[in-house]
Design a protein around this motif. Structure first.
Motif, PDB file in Angstrom:
ATOM      1  N   ILE A 164       0.873  -1.172   0.000  1.00  0.00           N
ATOM      2  CA  ILE A 164       0.000   0.000   0.000  1.00  0.00           C
ATOM      3  C   ILE A 164       0.910   1.223   0.000  1.00  0.00           C
ATOM      4  O   ILE A 164       1.918   1.250   0.710  1.00  0.00           O
ATOM      5  CB  ILE A 164      -0.925   0.023   1.228  1.00  0.00           C
ATOM      6  CG1 ILE A 164      -1.955  -1.112   1.136  1.00  0.00           C
ATOM      7  CG2 ILE A 164      -1.647   1.356   1.357  1.00  0.00           C
ATOM      8  CD1 ILE A 164      -2.855  -1.214   2.351  1.00  0.00           C
ATOM      9  N   GLY A 165       0.571   2.208  -0.821  1.00  0.00           N
ATOM     10  CA  GLY A 165       1.438   3.371  -0.843  1.00  0.00           C
ATOM     11  C   GLY A 165       0.986   4.435  -1.801  1.00  0.00           C
ATOM     12  O   GLY A 165      -0.204   4.545  -2.124  1.00  0.00           O
ATOM     13  N   ASN A 168       1.877  -3.606   7.549  1.00  0.00           N
ATOM     14  CA  ASN A 168       2.399  -2.573   8.451  1.00  0.00           C
ATOM     15  C   ASN A 168       1.579  -1.287   8.446  1.00  0.00           C
ATOM     16  O   ASN A 168       1.904  -0.348   9.177  1.00  0.00           O
ATOM     17  CB  ASN A 168       3.841  -2.227   8.076  1.00  0.00           C
ATOM     18  CG  ASN A 168       4.801  -3.369   8.356  1.00  0.00           C
ATOM     19  OD1 ASN A 168       4.499  -4.264   9.133  1.00  0.00           O
ATOM     20  ND2 ASN A 168       5.955  -3.339   7.711  1.00  0.00           N
ATOM     21  N   VAL A 169       0.547  -1.234   7.612  1.00  0.00           N
ATOM     22  CA  VAL A 169      -0.193   0.020   7.480  1.00  0.00           C
ATOM     23  C   VAL A 169      -0.890   0.395   8.779  1.00  0.00           C
ATOM     24  O   VAL A 169      -0.938   1.570   9.155  1.00  0.00           O
ATOM     25  CB  VAL A 169      -1.193  -0.069   6.314  1.00  0.00           C
ATOM     26  CG1 VAL A 169      -2.118   1.142   6.296  1.00  0.00           C
ATOM     27  CG2 VAL A 169      -0.434  -0.155   4.999  1.00  0.00           C
ATOM     28  N   ARG A 212      -6.922   6.191   3.523  1.00  0.00           N
ATOM     29  CA  ARG A 212      -6.429   6.547   2.209  1.00  0.00           C
ATOM     30  C   ARG A 212      -5.769   7.932   2.204  1.00  0.00           C
ATOM     31  O   ARG A 212      -4.655   8.095   1.705  1.00  0.00           O
ATOM     32  CB  ARG A 212      -7.571   6.507   1.191  1.00  0.00           C
ATOM     33  CG  ARG A 212      -7.143   6.834  -0.236  1.00  0.00           C
ATOM     34  CD  ARG A 212      -8.351   6.804  -1.162  1.00  0.00           C
ATOM     35  NE  ARG A 212      -8.900   5.467  -1.301  1.00  0.00           N
ATOM     36  CZ  ARG A 212      -8.661   4.674  -2.339  1.00  0.00           C
ATOM     37  NH1 ARG A 212      -7.889   5.087  -3.331  1.00  0.00           N
ATOM     38  NH2 ARG A 212      -9.194   3.480  -2.403  1.00  0.00           N
ATOM     39  N   SER A 213      -6.437   8.917   2.782  1.00  0.00           N
ATOM     40  CA  SER A 213      -5.888  10.271   2.765  1.00  0.00           C
ATOM     41  C   SER A 213      -4.654  10.374   3.652  1.00  0.00           C
ATOM     42  O   SER A 213      -3.715  11.123   3.343  1.00  0.00           O
ATOM     43  CB  SER A 213      -6.949  11.282   3.203  1.00  0.00           C
ATOM     44  OG  SER A 213      -7.403  10.999   4.517  1.00  0.00           O
ATOM     45  N   ALA A 214      -4.630   9.616   4.764  1.00  0.00           N
ATOM     46  CA  ALA A 214      -3.471   9.661   5.655  1.00  0.00           C
ATOM     47  C   ALA A 214      -2.244   9.077   4.971  1.00  0.00           C
ATOM     48  O   ALA A 214      -1.151   9.655   5.024  1.00  0.00           O
ATOM     49  CB  ALA A 214      -3.778   8.899   6.944  1.00  0.00           C
ATOM     50  N   PHE A 236      -2.340   3.745  -3.955  1.00  0.00           N
ATOM     51  CA  PHE A 236      -2.529   2.441  -4.604  1.00  0.00           C
ATOM     52  C   PHE A 236      -2.505   1.326  -3.564  1.00  0.00           C
ATOM     53  O   PHE A 236      -1.943   1.455  -2.478  1.00  0.00           O
ATOM     54  CB  PHE A 236      -1.446   2.185  -5.660  1.00  0.00           C
ATOM     55  CG  PHE A 236      -0.047   2.080  -5.094  1.00  0.00           C
ATOM     56  CD1 PHE A 236       0.398   0.924  -4.460  1.00  0.00           C
ATOM     57  CD2 PHE A 236       0.835   3.145  -5.193  1.00  0.00           C
ATOM     58  CE1 PHE A 236       1.673   0.831  -3.935  1.00  0.00           C
ATOM     59  CE2 PHE A 236       2.118   3.070  -4.672  1.00  0.00           C
ATOM     60  CZ  PHE A 236       2.533   1.907  -4.037  1.00  0.00           C
ATOM     61  N   GLU A 237      -3.128   0.244  -3.924  1.00  0.00           N
ATOM     62  CA  GLU A 237      -3.004  -1.046  -3.241  1.00  0.00           C
ATOM     63  C   GLU A 237      -2.623  -2.027  -4.328  1.00  0.00           C
ATOM     64  O   GLU A 237      -3.358  -2.191  -5.305  1.00  0.00           O
ATOM     65  CB  GLU A 237      -4.323  -1.439  -2.564  1.00  0.00           C
ATOM     66  CG  GLU A 237      -4.761  -0.453  -1.484  1.00  0.00           C
ATOM     67  CD  GLU A 237      -6.086  -0.845  -0.849  1.00  0.00           C
ATOM     68  OE1 GLU A 237      -6.548  -1.986  -1.090  1.00  0.00           O
ATOM     69  OE2 GLU A 237      -6.662  -0.019  -0.117  1.00  0.00           O
TER      70      GLU A 237
END
Length: 402
Positions: free
Chosen positions: A59-60, A81-82, A97-99, A131-132
């Motif tokens: 995720i990033g 780790n998210v 998502r916004s964070a 994205f994921e």
């Protein structure tokens, strides 16, 4: 296009500084200390990248680069780790998502500041895209096309929580081409070049190699890994595969930290010929005992005693031959190796003497790393090949002429 490996090293320093700035920006945002584990440049084909990233869930954030440098940059967290990241951000859990997008925007901005400062030109980022992704889908589509790309990878580690993540930058040609051909490369650290010249007095050999030859050598790294795996299978009767094989360009000082502090056992070799250098085949301690037992007709008295040591040295011999025979054939050179030296120590201590010897002549090096997995005994080893950069450049230069 001719790539000057010293210029590539200087660009790698820029990436390392950028990663440190990104770590500082994120530390301020999250209140968690972060350290740069390693920064390196890989020369890899799309197939290599797909294999290297297989099985990862990320995720990033990704951004496009315009202006002083063109290409794409990506910040990727392991999906597992998210939650740790979100727990450090005000309102993070409710604004996932916004964070993540904001964190990526801040970190990538810090990463690129160093490049912009050196170039004296602003590097504009497109709006961050959340994205994921599974596997190599974390990288831009262009990374998986063609015969080979440069990939700058920086890994950062949080000291107090599971917040490890990576930053990837894939520069396009153009401005980056001007950097790596050596004409406009960042200056070396004060005294570094003088130290190299003193260590190799009278050696004025060029370290610039044709890009196509560098890509060919990356393919040789993969082929050598496959040959070594075949030799393990032949000696043990166990199905053996190469999980990852990539040619990376890294600061030699970072290599011991990559191996880590877990106990390892294996063999190290000095290579003679062109290129000369060093090669280490290291198993984690438990894997070393298992693979040695699989080679012996009866259970050894000690897991890594005399009989196991002899078995691992024999295995190291045939694996090393699998690597260097292919290099010599393609490069048109003669390469031999010393008798195996058995090592049983923490990983960093096993590799440090080799790095120290090569560091007398150069600060950076090409590292061929391969993870070789055997089925049945769940044994894994890592192969580190450290060739002399000047001799490798000469061999690759001749390769381009033929």
């Amino acid at each position: 296009m001719r790539v000057d490996v010293r210029a590539l090293g200087a660009c790698n320093r820029l990436a390392e500084r950028g990663a440190e700035q990104a770590a500082g920006a994120l530390a301020d945002l999250t209140g968690t200390d972060l350290a740069v584990e390693v920064t390196g440049a890989s020369v890899a084909s799309g197939e290599d990248l797909a294999e290297a990233f297989a099985g990862r869930e990320s995720i990033g954030v990704s951004v496009g680069l315009r202006g002083g440098l063109e290409g794409e940059a990506v910040l990727a967290f392991d999906a597992a780790n998210v939650d740790a990241l979100l727990s450090l951000l005000p309102g993070g859990a409710s604004m996932e998502r916004s964070a993540v997008t904001e964190v990526g925007n801040i970190a990538l901005g810090g990463f690129l500041d160093g490049w912009a400062n050196y170039l004296g030109k602003a590097i504009d980022m497109t709006p961050p895209r959340y994205f994921e992704a599974d596997g190599a889908a974390v990288l831009p589509d262009g990374a998986l096309a063609g015969d080979g790309v440069f990939l700058f990878e920086s890994r950062l580690d949080a000291t107090t929580t599971d917040l490890d993540f990576s930053i990837y930058m894939l520069p396009d040609s153009g401005q980056f081409r001007d950097l790596v051909v050596g004409k406009t490369a960042p200056a070396a650290a004060p005294g570094a070049e003088a130290a190299r010249e003193g260590a190799a007095e009278g050696d004025t050999g060029s370290t610039a190699v044709p890009y196509e030859s560098l890509s060919t050598f990356a393919s040789l790294a993969k082929r050598g890994s496959a040959n070594a795996a075949d030799n393990i299978a032949m000696m043990t009767g166990l199905d053996t595969t190469v999980d990852v094989s990539r040619l990376r360009f890294v600061p030699l000082a970072d290599v011991p930290a990559e191996v880590g502090v877990e106990p390892h056992a294996g063999t190290v070799f000095e290579l003679q010929g062109e290129p000369s250098g060093y090669l280490a085949i290291l198993f984690e301690e438990e894997s070393a005992a298992k693979i040695a037992a699989a080679m012996l007709p009866s259970e050894p008295d000690e897991p890594l005693g005399g009989m196991a040591e002899n078995a691992l040295c024999e295995l190291g011999n045939v694996m090393t031959s699998g690597f260097i025979d292919g290099w010599a054939n393609v490069l048109g050179t003669s390469i031999s190796h010393s008798p195996p030296e058995f090592v049983h120590d923490i990983g960093s201590a096993a590799i440090s003497p080799l790095v120290a010897k090569l560091s007398r002549r150069q600060d950076y090096g090409f590292v061929i790393d391969a993870a070789i997995q055997t089925e049945g005994v769940q044994a894994r080893c890592d192969v580190y090949a450290l060739p002399d950069e000047r001799e490798l450049a000469r061999a690759l230069d001749r390769l381009s002429e033929t």
